[in-house]
Scaffold this motif. Structure first.
Motif, PDB file in Angstrom:
ATOM      1  N   PHE A  39       0.819  -1.215   0.000  1.00 16.51           N
ATOM      2  CA  PHE A  39       0.000   0.000   0.000  1.00 16.51           C
ATOM      3  C   PHE A  39       0.854   1.268   0.000  1.00 16.51           C
ATOM      4  O   PHE A  39       0.424   2.297  -0.528  1.00 16.51           O
ATOM      5  N   ILE A  40       2.042   1.205   0.576  1.00 18.74           N
ATOM      6  CA  ILE A  40       2.945   2.354   0.471  1.00 18.74           C
ATOM      7  C   ILE A  40       3.357   2.554  -0.986  1.00 18.74           C
ATOM      8  O   ILE A  40       3.363   3.681  -1.496  1.00 18.74           O
ATOM      9  N   LEU A  41       3.694   1.460  -1.669  1.00 16.00           N
ATOM     10  CA  LEU A  41       4.093   1.557  -3.076  1.00 16.00           C
ATOM     11  C   LEU A  41       2.941   2.004  -3.976  1.00 16.00           C
ATOM     12  O   LEU A  41       3.169   2.631  -5.010  1.00 16.00           O
ATOM     13  N   MET A  42       1.701   1.668  -3.584  1.00 16.09           N
ATOM     14  CA  MET A  42       0.528   2.063  -4.374  1.00 16.09           C
ATOM     15  C   MET A  42       0.012   3.445  -3.972  1.00 16.09           C
ATOM     16  O   MET A  42      -1.027   3.891  -4.470  1.00 16.09           O
ATOM     17  N   ASP A  43       0.715   4.127  -3.068  1.00 14.81           N
ATOM     18  CA  ASP A  43       0.344   5.458  -2.598  1.00 14.81           C
ATOM     19  C   ASP A  43      -1.049   5.462  -1.959  1.00 14.81           C
ATOM     20  O   ASP A  43      -1.897   6.296  -2.262  1.00 14.81           O
ATOM     21  N   ARG A  44      -1.277   4.501  -1.066  1.00 13.26           N
ATOM     22  CA  ARG A  44      -2.518   4.410  -0.280  1.00 13.26           C
ATOM     23  C   ARG A  44      -2.151   4.510   1.200  1.00 13.26           C
ATOM     24  O   ARG A  44      -2.021   3.504   1.886  1.00 13.26           O
ATOM     25  N   PRO A  45      -1.922   5.738   1.706  1.00  9.66           N
ATOM     26  CA  PRO A  45      -1.399   5.886   3.070  1.00  9.66           C
ATOM     27  C   PRO A  45      -2.314   5.356   4.165  1.00  9.66           C
ATOM     28  O   PRO A  45      -1.842   4.802   5.153  1.00  9.66           O
ATOM     29  N   TRP A  46      -3.637   5.494   4.013  1.00  5.69           N
ATOM     30  CA  TRP A  46      -4.536   5.023   5.075  1.00  5.69           C
ATOM     31  C   TRP A  46      -4.552   3.501   5.161  1.00  5.69           C
ATOM     32  O   TRP A  46      -4.611   2.937   6.259  1.00  5.69           O
ATOM     33  N   TRP A  47      -4.521   2.843   4.015  1.00  4.76           N
ATOM     34  CA  TRP A  47      -4.473   1.372   4.032  1.00  4.76           C
ATOM     35  C   TRP A  47      -3.118   0.902   4.562  1.00  4.76           C
ATOM     36  O   TRP A  47      -3.039  -0.090   5.300  1.00  4.76           O
ATOM     37  N   PHE A  49      -1.339   2.516   6.739  1.00  7.21           N
ATOM     38  CA  PHE A  49      -1.420   2.758   8.179  1.00  7.21           C
ATOM     39  C   PHE A  49      -2.206   1.640   8.872  1.00  7.21           C
ATOM     40  O   PHE A  49      -1.793   1.152   9.933  1.00  7.21           O
ATOM     41  N   ALA A  50      -3.322   1.233   8.274  1.00  4.06           N
ATOM     42  CA  ALA A  50      -4.128   0.154   8.859  1.00  4.06           C
ATOM     43  C   ALA A  50      -3.331  -1.148   8.931  1.00  4.06           C
ATOM     44  O   ALA A  50      -3.363  -1.850   9.951  1.00  4.06           O
ATOM     45  N   CYS A  51      -2.621  -1.465   7.874  1.00  2.00           N
ATOM     46  CA  CYS A  51      -1.784  -2.672   7.888  1.00  2.00           C
ATOM     47  C   CYS A  51      -0.653  -2.536   8.893  1.00  2.00           C
ATOM     48  O   CYS A  51      -0.275  -3.513   9.549  1.00  2.00           O
ATOM     49  N   GLY A  52      -0.105  -1.346   9.037  1.00  4.94           N
ATOM     50  CA  GLY A  52       0.951  -1.113  10.018  1.00  4.94           C
ATOM     51  C   GLY A  52       0.451  -1.299  11.444  1.00  4.94           C
ATOM     52  O   GLY A  52       1.149  -1.874  12.287  1.00  4.94           O
ATOM     53  N   VAL A  53      -0.754  -0.822  11.719  1.00  8.62           N
ATOM     54  CA  VAL A  53      -1.344  -1.019  13.048  1.00  8.62           C
ATOM     55  C   VAL A  53      -1.568  -2.505  13.303  1.00  8.62           C
ATOM     56  O   VAL A  53      -1.267  -3.016  14.389  1.00  8.62           O
ATOM     57  N   LEU A  54      -2.074  -3.213  12.300  1.00  7.53           N
ATOM     58  CA  LEU A  54      -2.266  -4.657  12.419  1.00  7.53           C
ATOM     59  C   LEU A  54      -0.934  -5.360  12.667  1.00  7.53           C
ATOM     60  O   LEU A  54      -0.846  -6.290  13.477  1.00  7.53           O
ATOM     61  N   TRP A  55       0.099  -4.899  12.008  1.00  7.44           N
ATOM     62  CA  TRP A  55       1.451  -5.442  12.178  1.00  7.44           C
ATOM     63  C   TRP A  55       1.912  -5.278  13.626  1.00  7.44           C
ATOM     64  O   TRP A  55       2.427  -6.212  14.236  1.00  7.44           O
ATOM     65  N   VAL A  56       1.704  -4.095  14.193  1.00  6.28           N
ATOM     66  CA  VAL A  56       2.116  -3.830  15.581  1.00  6.28           C
ATOM     67  C   VAL A  56       1.319  -4.708  16.557  1.00  6.28           C
ATOM     68  O   VAL A  56       1.889  -5.308  17.475  1.00  6.28           O
ATOM     69  N   VAL A  57       0.016  -4.802  16.352  1.00  5.16           N
ATOM     70  CA  VAL A  57      -0.826  -5.608  17.243  1.00  5.16           C
ATOM     71  C   VAL A  57      -0.415  -7.077  17.184  1.00  5.16           C
ATOM     72  O   VAL A  57      -0.297  -7.745  18.217  1.00  5.16           O
ATOM     73  N   ALA A  58      -0.176  -7.590  15.987  1.00  2.00           N
ATOM     74  CA  ALA A  58       0.237  -8.984  15.840  1.00  2.00           C
ATOM     75  C   ALA A  58       1.608  -9.229  16.456  1.00  2.00           C
ATOM     76  O   ALA A  58       1.853 -10.296  17.038  1.00  2.00           O
ATOM     77  N   THR A  59       2.501  -8.264  16.353  1.00  2.00           N
ATOM     78  CA  THR A  59       3.829  -8.412  16.956  1.00  2.00           C
ATOM     79  C   THR A  59       3.735  -8.448  18.473  1.00  2.00           C
ATOM     80  O   THR A  59       4.401  -9.266  19.127  1.00  2.00           O
ATOM     81  N   VAL A  60       2.912  -7.597  19.055  1.00  2.12           N
ATOM     82  CA  VAL A  60       2.710  -7.617  20.507  1.00  2.12           C
ATOM     83  C   VAL A  60       2.109  -8.963  20.923  1.00  2.12           C
ATOM     84  O   VAL A  60       2.527  -9.564  21.919  1.00  2.12           O
ATOM     85  N   ASP A  61       1.135  -9.459  20.149  1.00  2.45           N
ATOM     86  CA  ASP A  61       0.532 -10.759  20.430  1.00  2.45           C
ATOM     87  C   ASP A  61       1.577 -11.871  20.369  1.00  2.45           C
ATOM     88  O   ASP A  61       1.569 -12.784  21.187  1.00  2.45           O
ATOM     89  N   LEU A  62       2.502 -11.775  19.422  1.00  2.00           N
ATOM     90  CA  LEU A  62       3.558 -12.784  19.313  1.00  2.00           C
ATOM     91  C   LEU A  62       4.437 -12.786  20.562  1.00  2.00           C
ATOM     92  O   LEU A  62       4.811 -13.855  21.061  1.00  2.00           O
ATOM     93  N   PHE A  63       4.758 -11.608  21.102  1.00  4.13           N
ATOM     94  CA  PHE A  63       5.543 -11.544  22.333  1.00  4.13           C
ATOM     95  C   PHE A  63       4.782 -12.154  23.512  1.00  4.13           C
ATOM     96  O   PHE A  63       5.363 -12.856  24.343  1.00  4.13           O
ATOM     97  N   VAL A  64       3.473 -11.902  23.585  1.00  9.84           N
ATOM     98  CA  VAL A  64       2.662 -12.472  24.665  1.00  9.84           C
ATOM     99  C   VAL A  64       2.623 -13.996  24.550  1.00  9.84           C
ATOM    100  O   VAL A  64       2.781 -14.709  25.544  1.00  9.84           O
ATOM    101  N   ILE A  65       2.424 -14.498  23.342  1.00 10.29           N
ATOM    102  CA  ILE A  65       2.390 -15.943  23.118  1.00 10.29           C
ATOM    103  C   ILE A  65       3.731 -16.566  23.496  1.00 10.29           C
ATOM    104  O   ILE A  65       3.775 -17.595  24.180  1.00 10.29           O
TER     105      ILE A  65
END
Length: 91
Positions: A39-47, A49-65
């Motif tokens: 989405f960065i390459l396609m110039d879609r900043p909001w999408w 950002f949404a994927c980046g937030v999902l990335w952060v949440v999943a990474t935190v979940d991985l640390f908890v697991i």
């Protein structure tokens, strides 16, 4: 019709599917990274950002697991067992 019988030891013998959850989280992180970059390459900043937030949440979940896996199995008492010894003389 078969009726499932309980042994009464389920809280002691139950195991969580933490390793499966870990692999699903890793799979989700890989897709979130891919989505963020795409989405960065396609110039879609909001999408992106949404994927980046999902990335952060999943990474935190991985640390908890990972923390839960490293803790190992531990006793989980039933509802009728208090989490500590009751004070003497009280009931």
């Amino acid at each position: 019709m078969t009726v499932a019988t309980r042994t009464g030891s389920e809280p002691m013998t139950a195991r969580s599917a933490l390793r499966a959850r870990m692999w699903f989280t890793i799979w989700g992180i890989a897709w979130a990274i891919f989505g963020t970059v795409a989405f960065i390459l396609m110039d879609r900043p909001w999408w992106a950002f949404a994927c980046g937030v999902l990335w952060v949440v999943a990474t935190v979940d991985l640390f908890v697991i990972t923390r839960h896996i490293r803790q190992g199995p531990h006793y989980q008492p039933g509802r009728d067992v208090p989490p500590y010894n009751p004070p003497e003389g009280r009931r």
